[in-house]
Design an enzyme around this catalytic site. Sequence first.
Site, mmCIF file in Angstrom:
data_model
loop_
_atom_site.group_PDB
_atom_site.id
_atom_site.type_symbol
_atom_site.label_atom_id
_atom_site.label_comp_id
_atom_site.label_asym_id
_atom_site.label_seq_id
_atom_site.Cartn_x
_atom_site.Cartn_y
_atom_site.Cartn_z
ATOM 1 N N HIS A 35 -100.768 -49.117 68.086
ATOM 2 C CA HIS A 35 -100.512 -47.910 68.068
ATOM 3 C C HIS A 35 -101.866 -46.831 68.920
ATOM 4 O O HIS A 35 -102.558 -46.964 68.185
ATOM 5 C CB HIS A 35 -99.791 -47.603 67.157
ATOM 6 C CG HIS A 35 -98.458 -48.140 66.906
ATOM 7 N ND1 HIS A 35 -97.427 -47.743 65.750
ATOM 8 C CD2 HIS A 35 -97.630 -49.291 66.804
ATOM 9 C CE1 HIS A 35 -96.649 -48.350 65.923
ATOM 10 N NE2 HIS A 35 -96.648 -49.772 66.880
ATOM 11 N N TYR A 79 -93.739 -38.811 61.976
ATOM 12 C CA TYR A 79 -93.712 -38.446 60.945
ATOM 13 C C TYR A 79 -93.143 -36.923 60.789
ATOM 14 O O TYR A 79 -93.570 -36.290 61.726
ATOM 15 C CB TYR A 79 -95.411 -38.195 60.608
ATOM 16 C CG TYR A 79 -95.775 -38.962 60.036
ATOM 17 C CD1 TYR A 79 -96.862 -39.808 60.643
ATOM 18 C CD2 TYR A 79 -97.042 -38.888 59.005
ATOM 19 C CE1 TYR A 79 -97.676 -41.136 60.891
ATOM 20 C CE2 TYR A 79 -97.712 -40.173 58.489
ATOM 21 C CZ TYR A 79 -98.300 -41.162 59.575
ATOM 22 O OH TYR A 79 -98.874 -42.153 59.310
ATOM 23 N N PRO A 84 -100.828 -41.041 50.687
ATOM 24 C CA PRO A 84 -100.617 -41.894 52.217
ATOM 25 C C PRO A 84 -100.237 -40.992 53.184
ATOM 26 O O PRO A 84 -100.533 -41.760 54.325
ATOM 27 C CB PRO A 84 -99.564 -42.921 51.287
ATOM 28 C CG PRO A 84 -98.511 -41.919 50.505
ATOM 29 C CD PRO A 84 -99.466 -41.067 49.928
ATOM 30 N N LYS A 106 -105.424 -43.538 54.503
ATOM 31 C CA LYS A 106 -106.339 -43.694 54.290
ATOM 32 C C LYS A 106 -106.680 -44.732 53.447
ATOM 33 O O LYS A 106 -107.800 -45.055 53.202
ATOM 34 C CB LYS A 106 -107.400 -42.105 54.486
ATOM 35 C CG LYS A 106 -107.203 -41.500 55.621
ATOM 36 C CD LYS A 106 -107.560 -42.144 56.667
ATOM 37 C CE LYS A 106 -107.618 -41.772 57.965
ATOM 38 N NZ LYS A 106 -107.953 -42.660 59.370
ATOM 39 N N TYR A 108 -107.441 -39.756 62.041
ATOM 40 C CA TYR A 108 -106.120 -40.605 62.194
ATOM 41 C C TYR A 108 -107.070 -42.193 62.385
ATOM 42 O O TYR A 108 -106.502 -42.714 61.783
ATOM 43 C CB TYR A 108 -104.784 -40.438 62.872
ATOM 44 C CG TYR A 108 -104.064 -41.378 61.828
ATOM 45 C CD1 TYR A 108 -102.887 -40.464 61.569
ATOM 46 C CD2 TYR A 108 -103.382 -42.128 62.986
ATOM 47 C CE1 TYR A 108 -101.982 -41.365 60.601
ATOM 48 C CE2 TYR A 108 -102.838 -42.802 62.601
ATOM 49 C CZ TYR A 108 -101.060 -43.031 62.220
ATOM 50 O OH TYR A 108 -100.580 -43.039 60.939
#
Length: 389
Positions: free
Chosen positions: A72, A200, A292, A296, A384
């Site tokens: 991704h 998200y 979450p 990580k 990220y």
Amino acid sequence: MRTQVAIIGGGPSGLLLSQLLHQKGIDTVVLEKKTKDYVLGRIRAGILETGFVDLMREAGVSDRMDKECFVHDGAVISFGDTEFSINFKDLTGSHVVVYGQTEVTRDLYDAREALDGKIVFNTDNVTIHGADTDTPFVTYTTDGTEHRIDCDYIAGCDGFHGVSRQTIPLTVRREYEKLYPFGWLGVLSETPPVHEELIYACSDRGFALCSMRNENLSRYYIQCSLSDSPEDWTDAAFWTELKRRIPAKYAERLVTGPSIEKSIAPLRSFVTEPMRWGRLFLCGDAAHIVPPTGAKGLNTAASDIHYLYNGLVQFYEEADREGIDRYSEKALARIWKAERFSWSTTNLLHRFPYQNEFDLKMQRADIDFLRDNREAQSVFAQNYVGLPY
Ligand code: APR
Ligand code: PHB
């Protein structure tokens, strides 16, 4: 029995460390409280930083991952009906890999078994002795029989509820914790993912996440009350609520189906310091927990393993203690940054019971700034995809 490194816990941390050390001819024994099937039955996350992927490669356990994973280059963030994509590739030159933690753990078990790695399942009463001496040992029972392992070092990879952290005296140990006033209700369904990237979503009704495992296995989460139980949520109620929290264009094309797993996880930030006490090293969930939201959990466990593995190799190959002596300091430096990212994304994307109108405006302004500012997106993307080891 004697080994060089006794590893407590047969989750991804313990298995990865055991496999990496094996590659360097360093002997380990893994003690796991549960059965292999129980460990593999736990549904966990599935976003891997490139650092983790490189470690799996170094461990010789990347074939299936390379074949079956998704790469991704970005993720979608939505706020009500507005949405924007953060392009990690464009902003950092890097990406993340989508490959379930369950599959990671399965591949590590297969690799250990292929090399006759010593793993003892169903161990009870695991007790660490003399970690603050030069002759540490671990005792445990299986089927009522007591066993003892003498070793040079002990790696506590036994998760948040394990015995290792509790072995470090409270006079030495300092714990930092933050509990969040909500949980995540997660559903796994044999349906095609709603979008090729993760979504998200923050909405007036709370947070939601659209994730995946493969072309026909999707993972969805919604923010829920801590007093809820999975039984309170029918599949229909879950899908209806999820659709209300993601942009309409995704809600319209969301393929729903029966949940094959449904569970609620509380959200917590937790760190214990130091991560070393004498001959005992803590790794992964045994030392730290992240909410979450920033994906990580597994990745911070991997960076611990990176530092410990390299420190132990430096010791056994060069009799140089620099790596193991600096393990706690190095691991914690990266952990606290991952904790900060996980805490800030949780604050950014969830609804808190005590938020007032001003707080909501601040949250909105935070999201608008992230949407409109390339530097802000770059900071998000760097965290990220994973900060350097
Ligand atoms: N003796 C032996 N084994 C134990 C003991 C004990 N006293 N206590 C716990 N264990 C085992 C558990 O059964 C589990 O299989 O230790 C293992 C710890 O594994 P995890 O909890 O998965 O922790 P870790 O390997 O550090 O992986 C961290 O897991 O929870 C996710 O988000 C987290 O992704 C992160 C990853
Ligand atoms: C998951 O796929 O389970 C997942 C992905 C991203 C997160 C958390 C969980 O931030």
